[in-house]
Design a protein around this motif. Sequence first.
Motif, mmCIF file in Angstrom:
data_model
loop_
_atom_site.group_PDB
_atom_site.id
_atom_site.type_symbol
_atom_site.label_atom_id
_atom_site.label_comp_id
_atom_site.label_asym_id
_atom_site.label_seq_id
_atom_site.Cartn_x
_atom_site.Cartn_y
_atom_site.Cartn_z
ATOM 1 N N SER A 32 42.194 29.442 46.228
ATOM 2 C CA SER A 32 43.051 30.533 45.769
ATOM 3 C C SER A 32 44.506 30.175 46.035
ATOM 4 O O SER A 32 44.818 29.356 46.904
ATOM 5 N N ALA A 33 45.379 30.816 45.249
ATOM 6 C CA ALA A 33 46.818 30.573 45.371
ATOM 7 C C ALA A 33 47.570 31.759 44.793
ATOM 8 O O ALA A 33 46.991 32.599 44.104
ATOM 9 N N GLY A 34 48.878 31.801 45.079
ATOM 10 C CA GLY A 34 49.720 32.880 44.581
ATOM 11 C C GLY A 34 50.900 32.355 43.793
ATOM 12 O O GLY A 34 51.383 31.240 44.033
ATOM 13 N N THR A 35 51.374 33.167 42.864
ATOM 14 C CA THR A 35 52.477 32.753 42.002
ATOM 15 C C THR A 35 53.841 32.889 42.674
ATOM 16 O O THR A 35 54.798 32.256 42.243
ATOM 17 N N ASN A 79 48.828 35.726 47.389
ATOM 18 C CA ASN A 79 47.692 35.014 47.974
ATOM 19 C C ASN A 79 47.382 35.549 49.369
ATOM 20 O O ASN A 79 47.105 34.809 50.299
ATOM 21 N N LYS A 80 47.430 36.875 49.497
ATOM 22 C CA LYS A 80 47.122 37.517 50.774
ATOM 23 C C LYS A 80 45.923 38.463 50.677
ATOM 24 O O LYS A 80 45.226 38.659 51.657
ATOM 25 N N LEU A 81 45.698 39.075 49.498
ATOM 26 C CA LEU A 81 44.688 40.126 49.394
ATOM 27 C C LEU A 81 43.627 39.828 48.330
ATOM 28 O O LEU A 81 42.479 39.543 48.659
ATOM 29 N N ARG A 82 43.998 39.879 47.059
ATOM 30 C CA ARG A 82 43.008 39.772 45.985
ATOM 31 C C ARG A 82 42.407 38.380 45.846
ATOM 32 O O ARG A 82 41.179 38.223 45.893
ATOM 33 N N SER A 83 43.243 37.357 45.659
ATOM 34 C CA SER A 83 42.672 36.021 45.445
ATOM 35 C C SER A 83 41.975 35.468 46.694
ATOM 36 O O SER A 83 40.913 34.851 46.560
ATOM 37 N N PRO A 84 42.477 35.707 47.914
ATOM 38 C CA PRO A 84 41.704 35.252 49.074
ATOM 39 C C PRO A 84 40.371 35.990 49.229
ATOM 40 O O PRO A 84 39.394 35.411 49.704
ATOM 41 N N THR A 85 40.331 37.263 48.807
ATOM 42 C CA THR A 85 39.057 37.981 48.829
ATOM 43 C C THR A 85 38.073 37.301 47.884
ATOM 44 O O THR A 85 36.921 37.040 48.248
ATOM 45 N N TYR A 90 44.456 46.846 46.393
ATOM 46 C CA TYR A 90 43.362 46.659 47.341
ATOM 47 C C TYR A 90 43.801 45.858 48.558
ATOM 48 O O TYR A 90 44.662 44.996 48.463
ATOM 49 N N ASP A 91 43.153 46.129 49.680
ATOM 50 C CA ASP A 91 43.340 45.320 50.877
ATOM 51 C C ASP A 91 42.382 44.138 50.829
ATOM 52 O O ASP A 91 41.419 44.138 50.052
ATOM 53 N N TYR A 92 42.605 43.173 51.691
ATOM 54 C CA TYR A 92 41.714 42.026 51.804
ATOM 55 C C TYR A 92 40.303 42.512 52.142
ATOM 56 O O TYR A 92 40.120 43.316 53.057
#
Length: 126
Positions: free
Chosen positions: A37-40, A16-22, A92-94
Amino acid sequence: MTARRPLRVLFVCTQNKLRSPTAETIFREHAGWEVASAGTDRTADTPLTRDLLEWADVAVCMQKQHRDWIRSKLKGALPDDRILILGIPDDYDYMDAELVELLNRTVPGRLEHTSPRPLDPPLHSR
């Protein structure tokens, strides 16, 4: 006649740092959607919880491993037909321009026929 509530879309990746926050950032103003958004991973900026999945009408997972994690750890929080996989690797980056373009090209079409889940009736009417 009551107004239809927004479609609640939860974007899921690992940290939850790059793809889902984007995805959350670019679709925040999308008409008719409410996004999060969230991360597993347990160390994710916003860890994925049962409450978040139960809030969502649809979970949009960046990779198959995220759907598999949901099925394993949070089984039943969201029906399988409401968990989508985009197949976007962690390359990918944010706010990477290529990632933004890819999300804009794929996500709206995947969700155009998705409607909000019916809400449970209030306890007093059951």
